[in-house]
Design an enzyme around this catalytic site. Structure first.
Site, PDB file in Angstrom:
ATOM      1  N   SER A 162       0.434  -1.246  -0.161  1.00 21.20           N
ATOM      2  CA  SER A 162       0.413   0.241  -0.199  1.00 21.20           C
ATOM      3  C   SER A 162       0.754   1.178  -0.316  1.00 21.20           C
ATOM      4  CB  SER A 162      -0.580  -0.075   1.494  1.00 21.20           C
ATOM      5  OG  SER A 162      -1.577   1.483   1.091  1.00 21.20           O
ATOM      6  N   HIS A 184      -0.880  -1.373  -4.402  1.00 19.08           N
ATOM      7  CA  HIS A 184      -2.097  -0.758  -3.524  1.00 19.08           C
ATOM      8  C   HIS A 184      -2.369   0.394  -3.937  1.00 19.08           C
ATOM      9  CE1 HIS A 184      -5.427  -2.023  -1.410  1.00 19.08           C
ATOM     10  NE2 HIS A 184      -5.376  -0.664  -0.314  1.00 19.08           N
ATOM     11  N   ASP A 208      -4.668   3.876  -2.415  1.00 20.55           N
ATOM     12  CA  ASP A 208      -6.184   4.446  -1.425  1.00 20.55           C
ATOM     13  C   ASP A 208      -6.264   5.553  -2.151  1.00 20.55           C
ATOM     14  OD1 ASP A 208      -5.849   2.076   0.015  1.00 20.55           O
ATOM     15  OD2 ASP A 208      -4.085   1.933   0.235  1.00 20.55           O
ATOM     16  N   MET A 212      -8.848   8.193  -1.012  1.00 22.70           N
ATOM     17  CA  MET A 212      -9.317   8.955  -0.510  1.00 22.70           C
ATOM     18  C   MET A 212     -10.287   9.821  -0.400  1.00 22.70           C
ATOM     19  SD  MET A 212      -7.328   7.363   3.221  1.00 22.70           S
ATOM     20  CE  MET A 212      -6.373   6.188   3.568  1.00 22.70           C
ATOM     21  N   HIS A 245      -8.041   1.358  -4.708  1.00 21.90           N
ATOM     22  CA  HIS A 245      -9.421   1.175  -3.717  1.00 21.90           C
ATOM     23  C   HIS A 245      -9.570   2.284  -3.734  1.00 21.90           C
ATOM     24  CE1 HIS A 245      -9.743   0.228   1.105  1.00 21.90           C
ATOM     25  NE2 HIS A 245     -10.634   0.255   0.202  1.00 21.90           N
ATOM     26  N   MET A 255     -12.208   4.612  -1.877  1.00 20.78           N
ATOM     27  CA  MET A 255     -12.877   5.042  -0.524  1.00 20.78           C
ATOM     28  C   MET A 255     -13.081   6.322  -0.351  1.00 20.78           C
ATOM     29  SD  MET A 255      -9.324   3.200   1.946  1.00 20.78           S
ATOM     30  CE  MET A 255      -9.385   3.435   0.382  1.00 20.78           C
ATOM     31  N   MET A 315     -11.656  -5.259   5.007  1.00 21.30           N
ATOM     32  CA  MET A 315     -11.058  -4.248   5.512  1.00 21.30           C
ATOM     33  C   MET A 315     -11.235  -5.336   7.483  1.00 21.30           C
ATOM     34  SD  MET A 315     -10.002  -2.123   3.767  1.00 21.30           S
ATOM     35  CE  MET A 315      -8.937  -0.946   4.735  1.00 21.30           C
ATOM     36  N   GLY A 367      -8.782   4.903   6.412  1.00 23.31           N
ATOM     37  CA  GLY A 367      -8.329   6.516   6.707  1.00 23.31           C
ATOM     38  C   GLY A 367      -7.682   6.194   7.120  1.00 23.31           C
ATOM     39  N   GLY A 379      -2.962   4.680   7.056  1.00 22.68           N
ATOM     40  CA  GLY A 379      -2.003   3.786   6.866  1.00 22.68           C
ATOM     41  C   GLY A 379      -2.175   3.734   9.116  1.00 22.68           C
ATOM     42  N   GLY A 380      -1.148   2.314   9.312  1.00 21.52           N
ATOM     43  CA  GLY A 380      -0.148   2.030  10.511  1.00 21.52           C
ATOM     44  C   GLY A 380      -1.213   1.953  11.502  1.00 21.52           C
ATOM     45  N   ASP A 398      -6.934  -6.371   3.999  1.00 21.15           N
ATOM     46  CA  ASP A 398      -6.569  -4.703   3.768  1.00 21.15           C
ATOM     47  C   ASP A 398      -6.190  -3.985   5.426  1.00 21.15           C
ATOM     48  OD1 ASP A 398      -5.417  -2.055   3.442  1.00 21.15           O
ATOM     49  OD2 ASP A 398      -6.456  -1.178   2.179  1.00 21.15           O
ATOM     50  N   GLY A 399      -4.767  -3.403   5.412  1.00 26.08           N
ATOM     51  CA  GLY A 399      -5.495  -2.778   7.102  1.00 26.08           C
ATOM     52  C   GLY A 399      -4.755  -4.220   8.486  1.00 26.08           C
ATOM     53  N   GLY A 400      -3.232  -3.456   8.883  1.00 26.97           N
ATOM     54  CA  GLY A 400      -2.664  -4.371  10.083  1.00 26.97           C
ATOM     55  C   GLY A 400      -1.875  -5.168   9.600  1.00 26.97           C
ATOM     56  N   GLY A 452       0.755  -1.863   4.309  1.00 26.56           N
ATOM     57  CA  GLY A 452       1.256  -0.718   3.516  1.00 26.56           C
ATOM     58  C   GLY A 452       2.639  -0.324   5.119  1.00 26.56           C
ATOM     59  N   SER A 453       2.537   0.361   5.994  1.00 27.34           N
ATOM     60  CA  SER A 453       3.840   1.295   6.831  1.00 27.34           C
ATOM     61  C   SER A 453       4.306  -0.519   7.563  1.00 27.34           C
ATOM     62  CB  SER A 453       3.050   0.948   8.264  1.00 27.34           C
ATOM     63  OG  SER A 453       1.910   0.643   8.997  1.00 27.34           O
TER      64      SER A 453
HETATM   65  C1  DX5 Z   1      -6.461   1.584   4.919  1.00 27.84           C
HETATM   66  C2  DX5 Z   1      -5.453   1.929   3.803  1.00 27.84           C
HETATM   67  C3  DX5 Z   1      -4.531   0.896   3.584  1.00 27.84           C
HETATM   68  C4  DX5 Z   1      -4.196   1.260   4.629  1.00 27.84           C
HETATM   69  C5  DX5 Z   1      -2.608  -0.080   5.054  1.00 27.84           C
HETATM   70  O1  DX5 Z   1      -7.553   2.995   5.007  1.00 27.84           O
HETATM   71  O2  DX5 Z   1      -7.067   1.415   2.676  1.00 27.84           O
HETATM   72  O3  DX5 Z   1      -4.525   0.014   2.506  1.00 27.84           O
HETATM   73  O4  DX5 Z   1      -2.746   2.103   3.443  1.00 27.84           O
HETATM   74  O5  DX5 Z   1      -1.649   0.467   5.580  1.00 27.84           O
HETATM   75  P1  DX5 Z   1      -1.314  -0.517   6.754  1.00 27.84           P
HETATM   76  O6  DX5 Z   1      -0.719  -2.388   6.490  1.00 27.84           O
HETATM   77  O7  DX5 Z   1      -0.668   0.552   7.607  1.00 27.84           O
HETATM   78  O8  DX5 Z   1      -2.368  -0.745   7.516  1.00 27.84           O
HETATM   79 ZN    ZN Z   2      -6.258   0.052   0.863  1.00 23.24          ZN
END
Ligand code: DX5
Ligand code: ZN
Length: 223
Positions: free
Chosen positions: A14, A39, A41, A43, A72, A74, A143, A148, A150-151, A182-184, A204-205
């Site tokens: 991400s 990926h 994002d 927003m 993605h 959002m 999700m 919204g 990362g991290g 996706d997420g964490g 992502g992070s």
């Molecule tokens: C969150 C995004 C994710 C996010 C994932 O809203 O859709 O793609 O960037 O980042 P990590 O892996 O840090 O949770």
């Molecule tokens: Zn995403």
């Protein structure tokens, strides 16, 4: 586009956690490290409390990318922007169930643009709401954080949702429909997600902070 090379999970970095001032190098580095999808994002500050990139930046990323773009969305009113993102080079366009009042129409609008259609659900949304579209979509994105930022920390209930969805899929026309999470996502929870039925891991992070993209991608795949 081949979504699932045999026998291993796909990793989709991400770019929200990448260094946007060096985006070309970041793309080159994660691709050299083995990324399967990029990926991105998107927003809008309405559906989620953050604003990121639009079609202009997706198009710029496309010029550097050799792997497919997993976009993605959002955003509210995604229908208005589908063609712009498709023309910018998206290979997958994923919309949110929560932001799509006419989801069936939206999915088919994406497919009519020649792009793979994904649908995503937030942590508080049960997988059952997708029953009527599971025969139509090309992937489902679960999700595992509230979208919204990362991290954030992985919400463990997502694991059960992946398992439930995989079992529901067995009675559809698409038992092997790709499930993306996706997420964490980290090297600590990746194996359990894959065991539950996930095929595509967004990271992502954890990945961008690892300092060793190739090593971290291998760890996510359990190699
Ligand atoms: C969150 C995004 C994710 C996010 C994932 O809203 O859709 O793609 O960037 O980042 P990590 O892996 O840090 O949770
Ligand atoms: Zn995403």
């Amino acid at each position: 586009m081949t979504m699932l090379p045999a026998g291993r999970p796909l990793v989709a970095p991400s770019f929200l956690s990448s260094d946007f001032s060096r985006i070309g190098e970041e793309i080159r580095d994660v691709e050299a490290a083995g990324a399967d999808l990029l990926h991105l994002d998107v927003m809008d500050g309405h559906f989620v409390p953050n604003i990121t990139i639009g079609p202009v930046v997706v198009e710029a990323i496309k010029r550097h990318a050799t792997t497919p773009l997993d976009v993605h969305l959002m955003i509210t009113d995604a229908d208005r922007y589908l063609a712009s993102f498709a023309h910018a080079g998206a290979d997958i366009l994923t919309v949110h169930w929560e932001a799509s009042p006419h989801l069936h129409r939206t999915i088919h609008a994406i497919k009519d643009l020649g792009v793979l259609a994904g649908v995503s659900i937030n942590p508080a949304t049960p997988v059952g709401v997708l029953a009527e579209v599971l025969d139509d979509v090309d992937l489902v994105l679960i999700m595992s954080v509230n979208p919204g930022f990362g991290g954030q920390s992985f919400i463990p209930r997502a694991l059960d949702k992946v398992r439930t969805l995989r079992s529901i899929l067995h009675s559809t026309s698409q038992p092997n429909l790709p499930i993306e999470v996706d997420g964490g996502v980290t090297s600590s929870n990746a194996a359990s997600l894959v065991e539950a039925g996930a095929d595509i891991l967004v990271s992502g992070s954890a990945l961008f902070k690892s300092g060793d993209y190739a090593g971290y991608i291998r760890a996510l795949r359990g190699e």
